[in-house]
Design a protein around this motif. Structure first.
Motif, PDB file in Angstrom:
ATOM      1  N   GLY A  76      -6.355  28.399 -27.640  1.00  0.00           N
ATOM      2  CA  GLY A  76      -7.025  28.333 -26.349  1.00  0.00           C
ATOM      3  C   GLY A  76      -6.092  27.794 -25.274  1.00  0.00           C
ATOM      4  O   GLY A  76      -6.000  28.343 -24.172  1.00  0.00           O
ATOM      5  N   GLY A  77      -5.367  26.725 -25.617  1.00  0.00           N
ATOM      6  CA  GLY A  77      -4.437  26.126 -24.669  1.00  0.00           C
ATOM      7  C   GLY A  77      -3.363  27.101 -24.244  1.00  0.00           C
ATOM      8  O   GLY A  77      -2.962  27.140 -23.082  1.00  0.00           O
ATOM      9  N   ARG A  78      -2.913  27.899 -25.213  1.00  0.00           N
ATOM     10  CA  ARG A  78      -1.856  28.851 -24.906  1.00  0.00           C
ATOM     11  C   ARG A  78      -2.343  29.880 -23.882  1.00  0.00           C
ATOM     12  O   ARG A  78      -1.666  30.186 -22.913  1.00  0.00           O
ATOM     13  CB  ARG A  78      -1.439  29.551 -26.198  1.00  0.00           C
ATOM     14  N   VAL A  79      -3.549  30.386 -24.099  1.00  0.00           N
ATOM     15  CA  VAL A  79      -4.096  31.373 -23.155  1.00  0.00           C
ATOM     16  C   VAL A  79      -4.296  30.713 -21.795  1.00  0.00           C
ATOM     17  O   VAL A  79      -3.956  31.265 -20.748  1.00  0.00           O
ATOM     18  CB  VAL A  79      -5.430  31.925 -23.686  1.00  0.00           C
ATOM     19  N   TYR A  80      -4.849  29.523 -21.829  1.00  0.00           N
ATOM     20  CA  TYR A  80      -5.137  28.779 -20.598  1.00  0.00           C
ATOM     21  C   TYR A  80      -3.881  28.607 -19.772  1.00  0.00           C
ATOM     22  O   TYR A  80      -3.786  29.041 -18.626  1.00  0.00           O
ATOM     23  CB  TYR A  80      -5.691  27.410 -21.016  1.00  0.00           C
ATOM     24  N   LEU A  81      -2.868  27.986 -20.408  1.00  0.00           N
ATOM     25  CA  LEU A  81      -1.633  27.701 -19.689  1.00  0.00           C
ATOM     26  C   LEU A  81      -0.919  28.990 -19.337  1.00  0.00           C
ATOM     27  O   LEU A  81      -0.409  29.153 -18.225  1.00  0.00           O
ATOM     28  CB  LEU A  81      -0.743  26.837 -20.579  1.00  0.00           C
ATOM     29  N   GLY A  82      -0.908  29.910 -20.294  1.00  0.00           N
ATOM     30  CA  GLY A  82      -0.184  31.164 -20.075  1.00  0.00           C
ATOM     31  C   GLY A  82      -0.703  31.876 -18.843  1.00  0.00           C
ATOM     32  O   GLY A  82       0.075  32.207 -17.940  1.00  0.00           O
ATOM     33  N   ILE A  83      -1.997  32.076 -18.752  1.00  0.00           N
ATOM     34  CA  ILE A  83      -2.534  32.844 -17.622  1.00  0.00           C
ATOM     35  C   ILE A  83      -2.404  32.061 -16.324  1.00  0.00           C
ATOM     36  O   ILE A  83      -1.954  32.584 -15.311  1.00  0.00           O
ATOM     37  CB  ILE A  83      -4.002  33.228 -17.879  1.00  0.00           C
ATOM     38  N   LEU A  84      -2.767  30.785 -16.363  1.00  0.00           N
ATOM     39  CA  LEU A  84      -2.744  30.036 -15.107  1.00  0.00           C
ATOM     40  C   LEU A  84      -1.334  29.871 -14.570  1.00  0.00           C
ATOM     41  O   LEU A  84      -1.089  30.054 -13.374  1.00  0.00           O
ATOM     42  CB  LEU A  84      -3.413  28.667 -15.300  1.00  0.00           C
ATOM     43  N   ILE A  85      -0.388  29.541 -15.459  1.00  0.00           N
ATOM     44  CA  ILE A  85       0.982  29.353 -14.973  1.00  0.00           C
ATOM     45  C   ILE A  85       1.577  30.691 -14.546  1.00  0.00           C
ATOM     46  O   ILE A  85       2.190  30.793 -13.483  1.00  0.00           O
ATOM     47  CB  ILE A  85       1.860  28.705 -16.070  1.00  0.00           C
ATOM     48  N   SER A  86       1.395  31.710 -15.357  1.00  0.00           N
ATOM     49  CA  SER A  86       2.013  32.997 -15.020  1.00  0.00           C
ATOM     50  C   SER A  86       1.513  33.508 -13.686  1.00  0.00           C
ATOM     51  O   SER A  86       2.300  33.880 -12.828  1.00  0.00           O
ATOM     52  CB  SER A  86       1.703  34.061 -16.065  1.00  0.00           C
ATOM     53  N   THR A  87       0.200  33.531 -13.504  1.00  0.00           N
ATOM     54  CA  THR A  87      -0.294  34.074 -12.245  1.00  0.00           C
ATOM     55  C   THR A  87       0.158  33.204 -11.083  1.00  0.00           C
ATOM     56  O   THR A  87       0.556  33.715 -10.042  1.00  0.00           O
ATOM     57  CB  THR A  87      -1.825  34.153 -12.234  1.00  0.00           C
ATOM     58  N   SER A  88       0.140  31.902 -11.279  1.00  0.00           N
ATOM     59  CA  SER A  88       0.488  31.054 -10.139  1.00  0.00           C
ATOM     60  C   SER A  88       1.953  31.208  -9.776  1.00  0.00           C
ATOM     61  O   SER A  88       2.303  31.222  -8.600  1.00  0.00           O
ATOM     62  CB  SER A  88       0.159  29.593 -10.428  1.00  0.00           C
ATOM     63  N   ILE A  89       2.812  31.344 -10.779  1.00  0.00           N
ATOM     64  CA  ILE A  89       4.235  31.458 -10.442  1.00  0.00           C
ATOM     65  C   ILE A  89       4.554  32.868  -9.961  1.00  0.00           C
ATOM     66  O   ILE A  89       5.194  33.063  -8.935  1.00  0.00           O
ATOM     67  CB  ILE A  89       5.110  31.061 -11.641  1.00  0.00           C
ATOM     68  N   ALA A  90       4.083  33.853 -10.700  1.00  0.00           N
ATOM     69  CA  ALA A  90       4.494  35.210 -10.354  1.00  0.00           C
ATOM     70  C   ALA A  90       3.826  35.704  -9.079  1.00  0.00           C
ATOM     71  O   ALA A  90       4.444  36.429  -8.308  1.00  0.00           O
ATOM     72  CB  ALA A  90       4.187  36.159 -11.509  1.00  0.00           C
ATOM     73  N   PHE A  91       2.592  35.333  -8.831  1.00  0.00           N
ATOM     74  CA  PHE A  91       1.913  35.868  -7.649  1.00  0.00           C
ATOM     75  C   PHE A  91       1.717  34.840  -6.538  1.00  0.00           C
ATOM     76  O   PHE A  91       2.075  35.075  -5.389  1.00  0.00           O
ATOM     77  CB  PHE A  91       0.536  36.438  -8.041  1.00  0.00           C
ATOM     78  N   PHE A  92       1.132  33.705  -6.911  1.00  0.00           N
ATOM     79  CA  PHE A  92       0.770  32.724  -5.877  1.00  0.00           C
ATOM     80  C   PHE A  92       2.021  32.211  -5.168  1.00  0.00           C
ATOM     81  O   PHE A  92       2.125  32.260  -3.939  1.00  0.00           O
ATOM     82  CB  PHE A  92      -0.003  31.571  -6.541  1.00  0.00           C
ATOM     83  N   LEU A  93       2.984  31.752  -5.963  1.00  0.00           N
ATOM     84  CA  LEU A  93       4.209  31.215  -5.366  1.00  0.00           C
ATOM     85  C   LEU A  93       4.901  32.283  -4.536  1.00  0.00           C
ATOM     86  O   LEU A  93       5.369  32.037  -3.420  1.00  0.00           O
ATOM     87  CB  LEU A  93       5.127  30.711  -6.484  1.00  0.00           C
ATOM     88  N   PHE A  94       4.950  33.482  -5.092  1.00  0.00           N
ATOM     89  CA  PHE A  94       5.576  34.582  -4.367  1.00  0.00           C
ATOM     90  C   PHE A  94       4.869  34.802  -3.031  1.00  0.00           C
ATOM     91  O   PHE A  94       5.509  34.937  -1.986  1.00  0.00           O
ATOM     92  CB  PHE A  94       5.506  35.840  -5.237  1.00  0.00           C
ATOM     93  N   ALA A  95       3.541  34.822  -3.077  1.00  0.00           N
ATOM     94  CA  ALA A  95       2.786  35.049  -1.849  1.00  0.00           C
ATOM     95  C   ALA A  95       3.039  33.940  -0.841  1.00  0.00           C
ATOM     96  O   ALA A  95       3.175  34.189   0.359  1.00  0.00           O
ATOM     97  CB  ALA A  95       1.296  35.143  -2.177  1.00  0.00           C
TER      98      ALA A  95
END
Lengths: 179, 498, 204, 508
Positions: B163-182
């Motif tokens: 569960g932690g892996r999915v949690y961290l994986g999705i939240l970190i990935s989206t935030s770095i790849a999209f949010f930070l980029f935006a």
């Protein structure tokens, strides 16, 4: 490309060929000692390139190694025997070279105020010197080179102690077996 | 009396103080938990003081300094953030009390780490609420991700790890790849990252620095990048996070974490794009009228319906609530993306209504687990007689979530529906209606069945959870009804921002 | 005249290098390396660099050859090949064809690039090359005036000890480093050392 | 804030001989230490020397900040005759973190060295370490191209020796592989210097730059540039010339890996930046030659390939080694932009990554000492017995990922902003996606140490000694401090970038 340029650059090209032979040995060889030999040849050739650059030739004037000849200063009495010897050797070399050049340019040379002929070669008072700096640099580089070689050889001795071979592929094979 | 600046500083420092105290008194549970409660009450007091200022039109500001050359960490409180901060800090008190009861009743290990991370997450929520620019918001957002990770994996077993892996994986990935980029893209175009009423992108757009298509892409990057809003298809982390102990699910995955997500989207829409820009910009010029946020609106509507449908299939209570949360979050996202006055107000209001309602539901789920060790809905037949308070609260909160009077949720849904009409997407109202029906279908049967069905075989084993669990859930249940009557004041506060 | 000496030297240099490249016996390769250094040194002498020539002869042809021979003769027999030293231990294997071809490509590419670079270089020995005209006054004049009474007739030595004295210091440091390094590598661990050489321990 | 520090340092840094002392002190100390020979004494004295060197670097940086760049003529011989040391914002900054990490790692080293290197070799180990540091600092401080080569060799030879000290028999082999590639690199560099010398007649960097501007020997210039670039790329371990690095980092003793990983490749990056921006011009490198595109491609491929390779490693040292190869790519991306922001981002990433990677390798050293292994499976569940060490890994790992409030985020942000401002959206996106790979390989370790049943080796282990933990926490703490407060990292990097670009005539 004029023949002049060709001959002017020819020396460099020879050195480059030597260098590349050394480089080839380094990258193609699977034997560790052979690789070190290759590095040695590669480096020696680079030294040659530097030295080739420093050389000065002159159609008229005498060019010699950057060792000042007698009478230039009053305080060179204590210079080493080594230096003296070198000076002499190079003097002889260049005397002959000078003679050759002088003959070659004898009839074409008008800048020497009407003087011509082979005998005038000895009257040229001014002496030119090749650039000393490449020599200085290469003395350092040679020492660096031998230091590297020594280190590499020491490592090879260790590797052979541990693996019993100095062939790269056999060593990798041995490591694989262990895994 | 403290200056506004000091108030902000205090309200940010208090949760950190709690982290320190919890670690300091880790060996003395009573003192440790006492500290947590005292600090949370103090924090709520400070937040209320701040709220008074903000609702009277002041905009307290605090500049911490440059974190990166040219980019400051700065806090400035506006009404939306204030409301969010009030909800988070207020519910923290109740959750702390509830968590103490739950964790002790459950003999969980690593309680010190648990309470410390909890306080850290509240710190992150408040920082996000007060953020004056995108950088500050992003930092708070990431701090929250990291500080809640140990809570998700609290149990330490294989399931928790997954569960932690999915949690961290999705939240970190989206935030770095999209949010930070935006964010960086926005900074590049607008030259600033500050939240400014009316938006910062209007000017560069007028100057032609970004095309309508670019604007649409940027909006999509923000919407998906803020993964905490759990818009499909980046919603998987939320059900995955349900492996956490229930107080975590309650406060973080019904209030703090997910609300930071939708709150961020609202902030971006209101203060970065400006609702006018979103509503009035067309992708294709004059020919056909395709707004830059249209497809995202449809996606949000789809998310609302799909999540509701999935929720119906879940037998595990927490999983059902998780999908219900996804659906409700999509309401808020939809409200933001519709970018009309009413829809934005409805979105903002739904943050509050849903928070109070959903935390009640989670509290109930936890109480059921502590009291009867039941996780699955199918096992809860007849439980209502043994745990009447819990299930009564559940029913009340469900009504609020569905959007029926006298639940507070009725108001926010009303505004959202009006928003659909205002922005010319009246048919989306249909999605809202269908979803409400679905809500009824998956929430109401739970308490009904618990009360109506005759008792099971082992009634003697069932009893209400400890008082420390039951009291908070009763308070929040009452709260979700009371909010119905305070909707007007929330409305007036939110009117300041649009 | 010079060509008569230079051309054979260059031809020999080239022949030696090629020989080293193709020869399989390591003893022979080492000897040819020594010869190569020696020929190089001779050419340096002709090129007016007696100091370098002598150093190269002593170090390149002398010390380094000795070191390599010593390495070759230090043959602790491997456990697998215990017994007399057979000459085959010093035969290198030919590299696989693929490696030969890729190496040749790299070498030809590198060489071609270098030759391309030489096209802009001042011609051999030309007096107006940057290297001969800059800095002015030259090291030779400069060393005589600046060194005053200490003026050494050998400008190379003078420059080495003055203007580029810190290179020389660095050079000493290099030798020193190599010395420590060789000690570190070859020194046997004492029995008092708590940890063994750990030959058998493989951590990966 | 910055003014007060400048004032203080101004007083300290009055001595004009600072640049030469920086080199001379450790260079003279090394042989003396060997003569002393006493294990304990050598250890203490080398520690003192390292901290003194750090003090000198601080003083020099203070002086540069206060009064700008300054020169020191060795022996009083002016350029182009003699060798000149030149200190400006950029190299003062690089020297600062190289010497800081050198001193910190040395402070941390004794228990680890005692466990991994035979006692009888200690008195040789510490001088070698000092020499390696001297070589690296020398490469930074000198303004003479040939001198760079000499110092490069000093640092290289000592690192070969240090790497060969690893416990396993693979260490000498890794060292030799590095030696061969490293020597090819150094010889290429020497060749490049030779060509430059021939067309300019001088070895002084500033002088060469001047002459090159007037020179029309474009082909020779280009070839010299190419050879020096390849030479330095080998030392920097730029993909695909990185093959020496994973083995060298994996098999060297922990302390050596820590020091080399934190400093060595960065100094080569420094030399490369010097070459591109001070000797040549970015115009030449990036317009005449399309080196920037080549660098972007190499960097991105390198980042992806190395990061993916890191994910599959089970040996933590090797995992971090591949990560290092990837991180070099980020520095290149910034440097290749040829804008002030880009160079500043590259430079600040040198600094930040030095601390992050240094800290992480220090953690690895702690584990190696207590658990006796650097394999991930042996580290499982270590958090139960070594909580402090494990927490350090978590924080350092977050830095490597680039989570906000760590130094890694500052670099990432600056790099991203710079790439975006240069109009390169695709590269910016790829960069971000690639940085996600770091999440996978860092978190793989975090999960193992925090959320697994303890392995047999862990059960027998205990918390690392304080003498190691404190320096580790100083370094790891620095990654957090420089993630929130960038006056002495990013701002100096910006000054350095500005100075570099102004000097090379790029109009801002």
């Amino acid at each position: 490309m004029t023949p002049e340029t060709f001959f002017g650059l020819f020396n460099y090209w020879i050195v480059i060929c030597l260098m590349m032979t050394g480089f080839y040995i380094v990258i193609s060889s699977g034997n560790l000692i052979k690789t070190v030999i290759g590095l040695n040849i590669f480096q020696t050739s680079v030294f040659l390139l530097y030295i080739t650059m420093g050389k000065l030739t002159d159609p008229v004037k005498r060019v010699t190694a950057p060792i000042l000849e007698g009478g230039h200063g009053d305080s060179h009495g204590d210079h080493s025997a080594h230096g003296e010897h070198v000076a002499q050797v190079s003097f002889e070399e260049h005397a002959s070279e000078q003679l050759h050049d002088a003959v070659k340019h004898a009839h074409a040379d008008l800048s020497e105020a009407g003087h011509g002929g082979a005998e005038h070669a000895h009257e040229v008072a001014e002496v030119l010197y090749s650039n000393p700096l490449p020599s200085v640099l290469m003395l350092t580089a040679i020492v660096v080179g031998i230091a590297t070689t020594a280190l590499a050889l020491a490592l090879i001795v260790r590797i052979r102690e541990d693996y019993g071979t100095i062939e790269e592929d056999e060593i990798l094979e041995l490591d694989k077996e262990l895994q | 009396m403290m200056t506004p600046e000091q108030l902000i500083m205090t309200s940010l420092a208090l949760p950190l103080l709690a982290v320190g105290l919890v670690f300091l008194f880790g060996k003395i549970p009573n003192l440790r938990d006492g500290c947590s409660i005292v600090v949370s009450v103090l924090l709520f007091g400070v937040t209320c003081q701040l709220a008074q200022l903000v609702f009277n039109g002041e905009r307290p500001e605090l500049v911490i300094g440059e974190m990166i050359p040219g980019f400051k960490i700065r806090f400035l409180i506006e009404p939306l953030g204030m409301i969010f901060a009030l909800v988070a800090s207020g519910l923290w008190i109740l959750t702390t009390i509830y968590a103490i009861g739950y964790m002790r009743g459950h003999h969980e290990k690593n309680q010190t780490r648990f309470f410390a991370c909890f306080a850290a997450a509240i710190f992150a929520a408040l920082s996000a609420a007060y953020a004056a620019n995108l950088l500050t918001l992003f930092v708070a957002y990431e701090v929250m991700t990291i500080s809640t990770y140990p809570l998700v994996t609290h149990n330490g077993d294989e399931e928790a790890k997954r569960g932690g892996r999915v949690y961290l994986g999705i939240l970190i990935s989206t935030s770095i790849a999209f949010f930070l980029f935006a964010i960086v893209w926005t900074g590049h175009i607008a030259g600033t990252l500050d939240f400014v009423p009316g938006g910062i992108l209007q000017q560069p757009f007028a100057e032609g620095k970004i095309s309508p298509a670019g604007l649409a892409a940027l909006l999509a990057l923000f919407t998906f990048g803020i993964g905490k809003a759990a818009l499909m298809p980046f919603h998987r982390w939320l059900p995955a996070a349900m492996v956490a102990p229930t107080p975590v699910s309650a406060l973080l995955h019904a209030v703090a974490v997910v609300k930071v997500g939708v709150f961020s989207i609202l902030k971006v829409v209101i203060y970065v794009f400006g609702i006018d820009l979103i509503r009035e910009t067309n992708l294709t010029g004059s020919l056909s009228d395709v707004g830059i946020s249209d497809w995202l609106c449809y996606l949000a509507a789809a998310s609302i319906l799909l999540a509701s449908l999935v929720a119906m299939t879940k037998d595990n209570l927490k999983a059902r609530l998780a999908y219900s949360t996804i659906s409700q979050l999509a309401y808020i996202t939809l409200g933001a993306l519709l970018a009309s006055e009413s829809s934005v107000i409805g979105g903002g209001m739904h943050i509050v209504m849903h928070a109070v309602g959903k935390i009640t539901l989670f509290f109930c789920a936890g109480a059921i687990y502590v009291g009867a060790h039941k996780k699955n809905i199918s096992d809860m037949r007849g439980l209502g007689r043994a745990m009447p308070l819990t299930f009564a609260a559940f029913l009340v909160a469900s009504i609020s979530i569905i959007g029926l009077p006298p639940g507070g949720g009725s108001w926010s849904k009303w505004f959202l529906a009006v928003g659909c009409v205002e922005s010319g997407q009246a048919w989306l109202m249909g999605a809202l209606m269908i979803s409400s029906l679905l809500n009824i279908a998956y929430l109401v049967p739970i308490p009904i069945r618990a009360f109506m069905t005759p008792k099971g075989e082992e009634p003697q084993k069932w009893h209400e959870a400890p008082m420390m669990c039951v009291v908070p859930l009763c308070i929040t249940a009452v709260g979700s009804v009371v909010l119905m009557f305070f909707a007007d004041s929330i409305y007036r506060v939110l009117l300041q921002i649009v | 005249m010079m060509e008569f000496i230079v051309i054979p030297i260059l031809a020999l240099l080239f022949a030696t290098a090629i020989t080293v490249a193709v020869i399989r016996n390591l003893w022979a390769a080492v000897m040819f390396t020594g010869i190569y250094s020696f020929l190089g040194a001779s050419w340096m002498l002709i090129l007016d660099a007696p100091d370098v020539a002598f150093t190269e002869a002593a170090v390149g042809a002398g010390v380094s050859t000795i070191l390599m021979l010593a390495t070759l003769s230090l043959v602790p027999r491997s456990s697998r090949k215990r017994g007399s030293i057979s000459n085959s231990d010093f035969e290198t294997k030919d590299p696989p064809r693929r490696r030969v071809i890729s190496s040749l490509l790299v070498v030809i590419g590198t060489g071609a690039m270098l030759i391309y670079g030489t096209l802009d270089m001042p011609l051999f020995g030309s007096a107006d090359a940057a290297i001969q005209t800059y800095p002015a006054p030259s090291f030779i004049e400069k060393s005589q005036t600046e060194m005053g009474e200490h003026g050494l007739p050998n400008v190379v030595t003078a420059v080495l000890a003055s203007y580029r004295g810190y290179d020389t210091l660095g050079e000493t440091a290099v030798i020193f480093t190599a010395g420590i390094a060789v000690l570190l590598i070859l020194r046997k661990n004492k029995a008092s050392d708590e940890i063994g050489a750990g030959q058998s321990e493989v951590t990966s | 804030m910055i003014e007060q520090l400048i004032q203080f340092l101004d007083v300290v840094s009055k001595s004009p001989h600072l640049p030469v002392l920086l080199i001379a002190i450790p260079l003279v100390a090394a042989p003396l230490l060997i003569l002393i020979g006493n294990r304990k004494l050598v250890q203490i004295l080398s520690l003192i020397v390292a901290w003194v060197v750090f003090g000198i670097s601080v003083a020099m940086l203070g002086r540069v900040l206060a009064t700008g760049a300054f020169e020191y003529q060795l022996g009083g011989w002016p350029s182009p005759y003699g060798i000149v040391y030149r200190v400006d914002h950029f190299n003062a900054f690089v020297m600062l973190f190289v010497s800081a990490l050198g001193a910190l790692v040395l402070t941390y080293s004794p228990p680890s060295v005692a466990a991994e290197i035979p006692r009888s070799k200690h008195y040789l180990f510490y001088p070698s370490y000092l020499l390696c540091m001297t070589g690296l600092l020398g490469m930074c401080v000198t303004g003479d191209l040939f001198n760079v080569f000499v110092f490069l060799e000093i640092s290289s030879l000592s690192s070969y020796a240090l790497i060969s000290l690893g416990k396993t028999r693979r260490a000498p082999l890794a060292s030799l592989q590095y030696l061969i590639l490293g020597t090819i690199g150094a010889t290429f560099f020497l060749l490049g210097i030779g060509l430059l010398y021939q067309i300019t007649g001088t070895l002084n960097m500033a002088d060469i730059a001047e002459k090159l501007a007037a020179s029309d020997a474009k082909r020779a210039e280009l070839v010299a540039f190419a050879f020096m670039t390849v030479g330095l790329f080998i030392k920097m371990a730029v993909f695909p010339l990185h093959t020496w690095l994973p083995n060298a980092y994996t098999y060297a003793p922990s302390v050596v890996t820590t020091f080399i990983a934190a400093t060595s490749t960065k100094v080569s990056v420094y030399a490369f930046v010097r070459m591109v921006y001070t000797i040549y011009t970015p115009k030449f490198a990036f317009e005449t030659l399309p080196l920037d595109r080549a660098m972007v491609v190499l960097a991105l491929i390198g980042i992806f390939v190395a990061s993916i390779a890191a994910i599959y490693q089970t040996n933590v040292k090797r995992l971090l080694a591949y990560s290092s190869v990837a991180q070099i790519g980020y520095m290149l991306l910034g440097i290749g932009l040829a804008t002030e922001a880009g160079v500043a981002a590259g430079v600040v990433h040198m600094f930040n990554h030095a601390f992050i990677k240094g800290g992480l390798f220090m953690v690895v050293g702690c584990f190696a000492l207590r658990i006796g292994s650097v394999r991930l499976e042996d580290w499982r569940g270590a958090a139960s017995v070594m909580p402090m060490t494990c927490f350090a890994w978590a924080v350092g790992g977050l830095g490597l990922i680039g989570v906000p409030m760590t130094a890694g985020f500052v670099s990432k942000w600056m790099l991203l902003t710079a790439t975006m401002d240069a109009g390169n959206l695709t590269v910016a996106m790829l960069m971000l996606i690639s940085s996600l790979l770091a999440v996978v390989y860092v978190w793989k370790v975090v999960e193992a140490i925090y959320f697994s049943e303890p392995s047999e080796k862990v059960k027998a282990a205990k918390e690392a000694p304080l003498t190691m933990l404190i320096p580790t926490y100083v370094v790891i703490g620095a990654t957090v401090v420089f993630g929130c407060w960038t006056v002495y990292s990013a701002e100096i990097a910006q000054l350095a970038a500005k100075a570099l670009l102004n000097a090379s005539g790029v109009v801002q």
